[in-house]
Scaffold this active site. Structure first.
Site, short mmCIF file in Angstrom:
data_model
loop_
_atom_site.label_atom_id
_atom_site.label_comp_id
_atom_site.label_asym_id
_atom_site.label_seq_id
_atom_site.Cartn_x
_atom_site.Cartn_y
_atom_site.Cartn_z
N HIS A 246 0.28 -7.67 13.32
CA HIS A 246 -0.21 -7.00 14.53
C HIS A 246 1.00 -6.67 15.41
O HIS A 246 1.76 -7.56 15.79
CB HIS A 246 -1.18 -7.90 15.28
CG HIS A 246 -1.99 -7.21 16.32
ND1 HIS A 246 -1.43 -6.60 17.43
CD2 HIS A 246 -3.33 -7.01 16.44
CE1 HIS A 246 -2.38 -6.07 18.18
NE2 HIS A 246 -3.54 -6.31 17.60
N TYR A 247 1.17 -5.39 15.71
CA TYR A 247 2.35 -4.96 16.47
C TYR A 247 2.14 -4.92 17.97
O TYR A 247 2.95 -4.35 18.71
CB TYR A 247 2.84 -3.61 15.96
CG TYR A 247 3.85 -3.73 14.84
CD1 TYR A 247 5.17 -4.07 15.09
CD2 TYR A 247 3.48 -3.51 13.52
CE1 TYR A 247 6.10 -4.19 14.07
CE2 TYR A 247 4.39 -3.63 12.49
CZ TYR A 247 5.70 -3.96 12.77
OH TYR A 247 6.62 -4.08 11.75
N ASN B 175 2.46 5.92 8.56
CA ASN B 175 3.80 5.87 7.97
C ASN B 175 4.43 7.26 8.02
O ASN B 175 5.60 7.42 8.41
CB ASN B 175 3.76 5.42 6.51
CG ASN B 175 3.38 3.97 6.31
OD1 ASN B 175 2.73 3.64 5.32
ND2 ASN B 175 3.80 3.09 7.20
N ARG C 131 11.10 -5.44 15.84
CA ARG C 131 10.72 -5.00 14.50
C ARG C 131 11.11 -6.01 13.42
O ARG C 131 10.39 -6.18 12.44
CB ARG C 131 11.37 -3.65 14.20
CG ARG C 131 10.96 -3.05 12.87
CD ARG C 131 11.31 -1.59 12.76
NE ARG C 131 10.93 -1.09 11.45
CZ ARG C 131 11.79 -0.76 10.50
NH1 ARG C 131 13.08 -0.84 10.70
NH2 ARG C 131 11.36 -0.32 9.32
N ARG D 139 -6.14 1.06 3.96
CA ARG D 139 -4.98 1.57 3.22
C ARG D 139 -4.60 0.63 2.08
O ARG D 139 -4.17 1.09 1.02
CB ARG D 139 -3.80 1.81 4.15
CG ARG D 139 -3.31 0.63 4.97
CD ARG D 139 -2.32 1.13 6.02
NE ARG D 139 -1.69 0.09 6.82
CZ ARG D 139 -2.18 -0.43 7.93
NH1 ARG D 139 -3.37 -0.02 8.37
NH2 ARG D 139 -1.50 -1.34 8.61
N HIS E 299 0.83 -1.21 0.00
CA HIS E 299 0.00 0.00 0.00
C HIS E 299 0.86 1.26 0.00
O HIS E 299 2.00 1.27 0.47
CB HIS E 299 -0.95 0.01 1.20
CG HIS E 299 -0.26 0.10 2.53
ND1 HIS E 299 0.27 1.29 3.02
CD2 HIS E 299 -0.01 -0.84 3.47
CE1 HIS E 299 0.81 1.07 4.20
NE2 HIS E 299 0.67 -0.22 4.50
N GLY E 300 0.29 2.35 -0.52
CA GLY E 300 0.98 3.63 -0.50
C GLY E 300 1.16 4.15 0.91
O GLY E 300 0.62 3.60 1.88
N LYS F 153 8.07 5.37 16.47
CA LYS F 153 9.20 4.45 16.30
C LYS F 153 10.50 5.03 16.86
O LYS F 153 11.28 4.31 17.50
CB LYS F 153 9.36 4.09 14.82
CG LYS F 153 8.23 3.24 14.29
CD LYS F 153 8.39 2.94 12.81
CE LYS F 153 7.21 2.12 12.30
NZ LYS F 153 7.30 1.86 10.85
N GLU G 47 -1.80 -6.49 7.76
CA GLU G 47 -0.47 -6.21 8.28
C GLU G 47 -0.23 -7.03 9.55
O GLU G 47 -1.17 -7.49 10.21
CB GLU G 47 -0.35 -4.71 8.57
CG GLU G 47 0.97 -4.24 9.18
CD GLU G 47 2.18 -4.57 8.34
OE1 GLU G 47 2.53 -5.78 8.29
OE2 GLU G 47 2.79 -3.65 7.77
#
EC number: 5.4.2.11
Length: 253
Positions: free
Chosen positions: A93-94, A19, A118, A64, A13-14, A102, A91
């Protein structure tokens, strides 16, 4: 059943709003930035210019990626083809890192721990509480999933484990019909797929980065192994520059 080679296109994705802000995003559902929309459109233009036109799209249930697919298809004049959405392409899962800056996380925990969370293959971040601000545990789009399938954190190994059933059950059958398949997804769900396709080791996958908005084309043989290992970016120069930018995430303040 169509004969090989089979054509597969991967598209991250863009640029998303998080981000741009340098935040861990994961399963949090955020929009594309104007830059991200342009990247998605450019991705579709690259497909059209290369004559690499998808017949079917597989994407996640996160907007997204869905929006990236829509914009790319519009630019390639393929807005009419089927689009399949599935949580298994989400994505990574963080966990408790979702929503955190970050650079601040790097400063707080140090580079070794930061990179372990990461980039390591099998070390997930701390789990996110089910009732936390950035938890998706009660999100209606996942209501059909049993609780044990709704992650509270993931490492890349977990993403590989949940992505591969979808690869075999949904994407491979489309490839077998001779369709050109576009997978519009996320950095880590695509890294998981590339790991499988290219047979990348658990250690070496840490060094793989996928840039936003630049199509990565694969031709696969009858065993679904790449005839062009590593794939071919449709804009190699832009991809190389963008990969460097991905590497430096966390250092930006």
């Amino acid at each position: 059943m169509a004969d090989a080679p089979y054509k597969l296109i991967l598209l991250r994705h863009g640029e998303s709003e998080w981000n741009e802000k340098n935040l861990f995003t994961g399963w949090v559902d955020v929009n594309l930035t104007p830059k991200g929309e342009k990247e998605a459109t450019r991705g579709g233009e690259l497909l059209k210019d290369a004559g690499l036109l998808p017949d079917v799209v597989h994407t996640s249930v996160q907007k997204r990626a869905i929006r990236t697919a829509q914009l790319a298809l519009e630019a390639a004049d393929r807005h009419w083809i089927p689009v399949h959405r599935h949580w298994r392409l989400n994505e990574r899962h963080y966990g408790a890192l979702q929503g955190k800056d970050k650079a601040q996380t790097l400063a707080e925990f140090g580079e070794e721990q930061f990179m372990l969370w990461r980039r390591s293959y099998d070390t997930p971040p701390p789990a996110l509480d089910r009732d936390a601000e950035y938890s998706q545990f009660s999100d209606p789009r996942y209501a059909m999933l049993p609780p044990e399938l709704r992650p509270q954190t993931e490492c890349l190994k977990d993403v590989v484990g949940r992505m591969l059933p979808y690869w075999f059950d949904a994407i491979v059958p489309d490839l077998l019909t001779g369709r050109t398949v576009l997978v519009a997804a996320h950095g880590n769900s695509l890294r998981a797929l590339v790991k499988h396709l290219d047979g990348i080791s658990d250690a070496d996958i840490a060094g793989l980065n996928i840039p936003t908005g630049i199509p990565l084309s694969y031709e696969l043989n009858a065993e679904f192994k790449p005839l062009n290992p590593g794939g071919t970016y449709l804009d190699p120069d832009a991809a190389a520059a963008a990969i460097e930018a991905v590497k430096n995430q966390g250092k930006k303040k």
